[in-house]
Design a protein around this motif. Sequence first.
Motif, PDB file in Angstrom:
ATOM      1  N   THR A 174       0.897  -1.368   0.153  1.00  0.00           N
ATOM      2  CA  THR A 174      -0.014  -0.047   0.094  1.00  0.00           C
ATOM      3  C   THR A 174       0.841   1.459   0.036  1.00  0.00           C
ATOM      4  OG1 THR A 174      -0.121   0.042   2.479  1.00  0.00           O
ATOM      5  CG2 THR A 174      -1.891  -1.327   1.384  1.00  0.00           C
ATOM      6  N   GLY A 175       2.134   1.317   0.371  1.00  0.00           N
ATOM      7  CA  GLY A 175       2.970   2.591   0.472  1.00  0.00           C
ATOM      8  C   GLY A 175       2.532   3.188   1.653  1.00  0.00           C
ATOM      9  N   LYS A 176       1.703   2.757   2.537  1.00  0.00           N
ATOM     10  CA  LYS A 176       1.185   3.411   3.859  1.00  0.00           C
ATOM     11  C   LYS A 176       2.083   2.917   4.933  1.00  0.00           C
ATOM     12  CE  LYS A 176      -3.353   4.177   2.132  1.00  0.00           C
ATOM     13  NZ  LYS A 176      -3.498   5.634   1.947  1.00  0.00           N
ATOM     14  N   ASN A 177       2.219   3.896   5.991  1.00  0.00           N
ATOM     15  CA  ASN A 177       2.749   3.370   7.210  1.00  0.00           C
ATOM     16  C   ASN A 177       1.686   2.880   8.232  1.00  0.00           C
ATOM     17  OD1 ASN A 177       5.428   3.847   6.850  1.00  0.00           O
ATOM     18  ND2 ASN A 177       5.196   6.135   7.111  1.00  0.00           N
ATOM     19  N   PHE A 178       1.790   1.950   9.181  1.00  0.00           N
ATOM     20  CA  PHE A 178       0.998   1.537  10.133  1.00  0.00           C
ATOM     21  C   PHE A 178       1.237   2.170  11.333  1.00  0.00           C
ATOM     22  CE2 PHE A 178       0.068  -1.274   6.859  1.00  0.00           C
ATOM     23  CZ  PHE A 178      -1.009  -1.897   6.821  1.00  0.00           C
TER      24      PHE A 178
END
Length: 222
Positions: free
Chosen positions: A52-56
């Motif tokens: 996703t290229g998103k940080n969690f």
Amino acid sequence: MKRKNKKGFWRYIMLALMAFMCFIPIVQGGNLDSDSIKMQALEVIEYLKKETGKNFFFSNTAIDTKKEVSIVLKGATPEDILKSLSEQIAFDYEIREKIIVLTPAKKKIPVVNEKKEVKPQQEKKTITGSVVDEDGEGIMSATVTYRFNSVLQGTITQLDGSFELELPVSVNKLTIKFIGYESLEIILDERSDYHVELKPSQENLDEVVVTGFQNVDHREFT
């Protein structure tokens, strides 16, 4: 020559078997292309982070990321995987522009459907009538009231003294009042129309006229 070929053939078979045996643990431990695999929740999060290229954003103390989960990755979208993961380690998630926030799942409180007692609607009736004075003239703004469940309800008469009132059938008494006249109670029966005559109150007949000098009985002016 033939012996050498046979030895080479069996050596090839043995190498192939060894390679296959080494490949099995890799698939079981984390090959992302298999239909269903077991891996730690944290590994799934790392995979989703890359996809996703998103940080969690989450708390390790609130969410058990070390728990082993079973995930289907092949053909699944990142959100499908995230949903499956959330169901297995009990968390809620919120997808934002650059991050995905994981929070402990809220406990669902079962909704108890309380059966409300349905009270039967009170049957009503409509009555009409008129309120007049001793000369037969209609009295405007006389109050026509009744009590139901300890609540006073009613209406007022029109310009010609007429009234119309909707009330529960269980009501059997009306009270009619007007300033300067004696109040009157009427008992309701099967009729739907009532003609009521109000009489001047005795207090009104005996009232005194107050002047600036003395009290004079109003009858002296007649």
